[in-house]
Every structure is written in C-alpha cells, then in structure tokens.
Design an enzyme around this catalytic site. Sequence first.
Site, mmCIF file in Angstrom:
data_model
loop_
_atom_site.group_PDB
_atom_site.id
_atom_site.type_symbol
_atom_site.label_atom_id
_atom_site.label_comp_id
_atom_site.label_asym_id
_atom_site.label_seq_id
_atom_site.Cartn_x
_atom_site.Cartn_y
_atom_site.Cartn_z
ATOM 1 C CG HIS A 175 -7.351 -20.731 58.258
ATOM 2 N ND1 HIS A 175 -6.637 -20.315 59.232
ATOM 3 C CD2 HIS A 175 -7.788 -22.104 58.779
ATOM 4 C CE1 HIS A 175 -6.490 -21.003 60.280
ATOM 5 N NE2 HIS A 175 -7.342 -22.141 60.066
ATOM 6 C CG HIS A 200 -6.437 -12.337 63.257
ATOM 7 N ND1 HIS A 200 -7.089 -12.917 64.161
ATOM 8 C CD2 HIS A 200 -5.570 -13.437 62.933
ATOM 9 C CE1 HIS A 200 -6.871 -14.262 64.392
ATOM 10 N NE2 HIS A 200 -6.011 -14.371 63.478
ATOM 11 C CG ASP A 246 -0.758 -15.883 56.828
ATOM 12 O OD1 ASP A 246 -0.242 -16.851 57.085
ATOM 13 O OD2 ASP A 246 -2.074 -16.011 57.145
HETATM 14 N N1 CMC Z 1 -8.292 -5.791 53.570
HETATM 15 C C1 CMC Z 1 -9.480 -4.770 53.415
HETATM 16 N N2 CMC Z 1 -10.466 -4.756 53.986
HETATM 17 C C2 CMC Z 1 -10.294 -5.681 54.988
HETATM 18 C C3 CMC Z 1 -9.305 -6.718 55.296
HETATM 19 C C4 CMC Z 1 -8.636 -6.878 54.609
HETATM 20 N N3 CMC Z 1 -7.459 -7.504 54.552
HETATM 21 N N4 CMC Z 1 -10.101 -7.678 56.406
HETATM 22 C C5 CMC Z 1 -11.090 -7.105 56.634
HETATM 23 N N5 CMC Z 1 -11.373 -6.103 55.923
HETATM 24 C C6 CMC Z 1 -12.779 -5.117 56.123
HETATM 25 C C7 CMC Z 1 -14.026 -5.932 55.673
HETATM 26 O O1 CMC Z 1 -14.196 -5.697 54.256
HETATM 27 C C8 CMC Z 1 -14.896 -5.155 56.700
HETATM 28 O O2 CMC Z 1 -15.269 -3.847 56.218
HETATM 29 P P1 CMC Z 1 -16.800 -3.354 56.290
HETATM 30 O O3 CMC Z 1 -16.953 -3.220 57.676
HETATM 31 O O4 CMC Z 1 -16.541 -1.882 55.515
HETATM 32 O O5 CMC Z 1 -17.615 -4.335 55.600
HETATM 33 C C9 CMC Z 1 -14.166 -5.132 57.839
HETATM 34 O O6 CMC Z 1 -12.734 -4.984 57.489
HETATM 35 C C10 CMC Z 1 -14.413 -6.117 59.014
HETATM 36 O O7 CMC Z 1 -13.612 -7.241 58.298
HETATM 37 P P2 CMC Z 1 -14.590 -8.897 58.359
HETATM 38 O O8 CMC Z 1 -14.600 -9.438 57.186
HETATM 39 O O9 CMC Z 1 -15.950 -8.452 59.109
HETATM 40 O O10 CMC Z 1 -13.587 -9.436 59.247
HETATM 41 P P3 CMC Z 1 -13.438 -10.999 59.746
HETATM 42 O O11 CMC Z 1 -13.197 -11.187 61.105
HETATM 43 O O12 CMC Z 1 -14.660 -11.714 59.150
HETATM 44 O O13 CMC Z 1 -12.465 -11.606 58.854
HETATM 45 C C11 CMC Z 1 -10.383 -12.091 57.965
HETATM 46 C C12 CMC Z 1 -11.230 -11.690 59.359
HETATM 47 C C13 CMC Z 1 -8.919 -12.462 58.433
HETATM 48 C C14 CMC Z 1 -10.888 -13.377 57.067
HETATM 49 C C15 CMC Z 1 -9.933 -10.811 57.005
HETATM 50 O O14 CMC Z 1 -9.471 -9.591 57.595
HETATM 51 C C16 CMC Z 1 -9.345 -11.174 55.849
HETATM 52 O O15 CMC Z 1 -9.944 -11.652 55.020
HETATM 53 N N6 CMC Z 1 -8.017 -10.822 55.963
HETATM 54 C C17 CMC Z 1 -7.262 -11.191 54.639
HETATM 55 C C18 CMC Z 1 -6.891 -12.577 54.588
HETATM 56 C C19 CMC Z 1 -5.848 -12.971 55.551
HETATM 57 O O16 CMC Z 1 -5.038 -12.368 55.766
HETATM 58 N N7 CMC Z 1 -5.894 -14.038 56.486
HETATM 59 C C20 CMC Z 1 -5.255 -14.450 57.230
HETATM 60 C C21 CMC Z 1 -5.623 -14.608 58.755
HETATM 61 S S1 CMC Z 1 -4.298 -14.729 59.983
HETATM 62 C C22 CMC Z 1 -3.870 -16.325 59.940
HETATM 63 C C23 CMC Z 1 -4.960 -17.138 60.624
HETATM 64 O O17 CMC Z 1 -4.707 -16.982 62.071
HETATM 65 O O18 CMC Z 1 -5.506 -18.062 60.051
#
Ligand code: CMC
Length: 429
Positions: free
Chosen positions: A267, A306, A362
Amino acid sequence: MADSLTVTDNRTGETYEVPIADGAIRADEFGKIRVDDDSPGLALYDPGFVNTASCRSAVTFIDGEKGILEYRGYPIEQLAEHSNFLEVAYLLIHGDLPTKEQYERWEHEITFHTFVHENVKGFMEGFRYDAHPMGILMASVGALSTFYPESRNIADGDNRHMQIVRMIAKMPTLGAWAYRNAQGKPYVYPDNDLSYTANFLAMLFKMSERKFEADERLVKALDVLFILHADHEQNCSTNAVRSVGSSQVDPYSAVAAGVAALYGPLHGGANESVLRMLRRIGSKENIPAFIEGVKNGDEKLMGFGHRVYKNYDPRAQIIKKACDDVFEVTGVNPLLEIAQELEKIALEDDYFVSRKLYPNVDFYSGLIYEALQFPPEMFTVLFAIGRTPGWLSQWLELVQDKEQKIARPKQIYTGARGLDYVPTSERWA
Ligand code: CMC
C-alpha cells in the site's frame, strides 16, 4: 427490463428474486438461500473484497478502466492545478469547495491547532534512534486519543469537527518530529506564519536560521503530492479506518489503524520499495534481466499495477509532470532515467500489457521525495499526511450512515471439529 436477478438453487430447485439497486445486490439477500431451515444461508466468499461494496460513499469517484479520479465530483487534474491541499481537505470533509470566509476560517482553525501537548514530544523522544518514522507516527496518532478523551463522543457534530481539525493540523507536526527523531535533531515547533505545507518543510529541515523559507516551487510540488494522495475511496487503509471506526471508537484510534495499514509495502510503502528497486537495478543495461525476473515471478515490479486502475493511474501522470518542476530546482535524480526506461519496456511487454499493469502513483513519487531530501522511510509518512483528510471524510460518512453496522465478515471454516482435549501428560509422554 426488471432490476432484479433470478437465482435458481439447484440443490433444492427453489427460485429466488434478488433486487438490483445501483448495480449491486445485497449480500443478505443470498443469506435467504438455504437448503433447509437448519442449514446456514448462502455466503459470498470474497477474500480482499475484490467485488464487494462495503458502503455507499459520496466522497471519491474512480473509473479504473478510463483512469478517472474525482474528489466530490471535481477531477483530480483540476484540483492539482488550481487548488491547494487545505482547500481540498475542506472539500473532502465538507462536501463542497469553500467560500472565501469558509476557507479563511478553516485555514485559521487548522493553523492554530498545529501544536501538540508537550508530553507528546516526551514520549516521541523515547523511541529508539533507528525507529521507523511510520511506526512512530502510528503510535503517536493513536496516543492523541488519550490527550483528547472527549473525542470518544462521536455522536456530537461539533466535537467531531474539533477532532478533525486537530488531526489534520497535527499530522505534519507528528510526521516532522518522527523524522527529526531518526536524525537525532531537536524538534522544531510549528511556525503559524507559514502555509500548511511550508510549515511542514520548516519543521523538517530548519536548523539555526531564524526563519526557514523553502523554495516556493518545492512547496507547491509537495502540496500537489498531498492533493494527489488525499483520498482514494475504499483502499486498504481507508477500509481499516472504516472497519475500526465501525466499533464507534474515537477517530484518533480509527486513523491510527489507517496509518498501520498504509505502512505495508503493498500500500503506502510501495514508493519506498520503488526507490530501493531502482537503486538495485542500478543501470539501464540491467533492466531486461530484471524484467525477466519479474515475469518469472521472482518479484514484483513495484509501482506498477493497481486493484482499481486498469489504465494509467491519473495521479502518476500529474506526478510525472511535477518531476520536471522539482528537478528544475534540485537537479535531475539519476534514477529517473532508469525509471523512464523501465516504464517504456514494461508498457511494451505482453506480460504487463495483458494484465493491464500501468505505473501507479508510487512509481514516480519516490523520485520527487528523494529530490526534496526525504529519506525513503519518510515517504509513507508523507502519504499519511496527505491521506488524513480522506480518512476523516470517510470516517465522518461512516458515523453518520444509518445503514452501517460494526464490520464483521463471515468466514468459511476449514478446520477440525469436536476434538477431545488430550492432557499434556499424554501428549508430552
Ligand atoms: N509486478 C508484476 N506482476 C504484477 C504486479 C507487479 N507490480 N502487480 C500485479 N501483477 C500480476 C500478478 O502477479 C497477477 O498475475 P497472474 O494473473 O499471473 O497471477 C496479475 O498481475 C494480477 O495481479 P493481482 O495481484 O491479482 O492484483 P491485485 O489487484 O490483487 O494487486 C497490487 C494490486 C497494487 C497490490 C499489485 O499490483 C502490486 O502488488 N503492485 C506492486 C505494489 C505497488 O506498486 N503498490 C502500490 C499500489 S498504488 C498505491 C495505493 O493506491 O495504495
């Protein structure tokens, strides 16, 4: 076209009419679907609330597919360009932009509540020299509830207003002191002649000079960053504030829960991780190998992806522009080149394209913060200061919403049942 859903339970052959309102169905309607009177009603399983609305809210609108973000109906781009953080805070809390008199009263109130009780300073000094400023902030915000015990009276509108003013006003003081603690530097008291954001910078960086006056362009850039972080509807920390607030605890305790949630690397901690990642990559030549590692699942590309935005995060666009203004004053951050190249490669790569992974808020904010001389541990503190009006406006909405109940999700129990306790004499034999 009827606004309802017809559901047939194939276990019983029963058919149910479930009303649809505002594009949603009420989960408790599914609770009526059961095999017989003795069995539990059907539950919805949704880890991470991926498709569950927890409230009705009129604070922030996001269209993740189109990349739209609006506070109280006003597009983020216009607010970032024409408004300032205190006015945006007023907008979020009160629901509309202030008149001149309303703004002046609000600015006066916030400015004259920036000081904290001296005992706060005392306990902040008790943290270890290497304490993470976010940990200090979380504890200090929670501790404010003990200084203002009347804050427990959340039913009283004037009382709520007082705590909201105090919290928005004191957050920069607590954040700056958490930083000074880590630096081993004396704490700087607020300067009420300065604007909200200029005062924050003064509390952070003032040394022996009589008055600390930051470059106006840097004050403006940080103010814009606060605006961009001010609210983001039902994100992890806001959900924490609402969930804890639903027990009717005081707002300081509820916001401390928000700070705790924001502390996590997925986050608010993401921008800190972005910088560490860029530093580890080190040079443009290492990017392809790094991207391969991400695609193999070794790690994530921090600052990308995101839960809501499946398009370029509109906040990232504005921050990218703000980079230019800041770097004009501070000189270009050498990591910018790596970040830009990383973005270019990722946006052309099928792994990221097919998953709709774009830069989020970020990805570039850490570069600006670093140029402003903030160490990475402070990045999330900056996010928390910006997010405070959002948490409070969501909390305000929660406590006035008659439909809200104490947050208490269901579970699907997967453990053992009805075991007989085995005495230690038998188990340890
Ligand atoms: N790098 C590589 N792969 C990714 C990333 C990433 N940053 N984010 C998502 N994926 C992949 C994930 O592995 C999954 O792949 P698969 O379908 O093959 O399993 C697919 O994309 C869908 O991802 P998810 O984990 O189901 O998506 P989510 O909505 O649960 O997670 C997130 C959202 C923000 C936690 C995630 O994208 C992440 O961990 N990003 C990196 C951390 C980050 O930058 N966080 C800041 C968020 S913005 C600030 C805020 O508003 O809080």
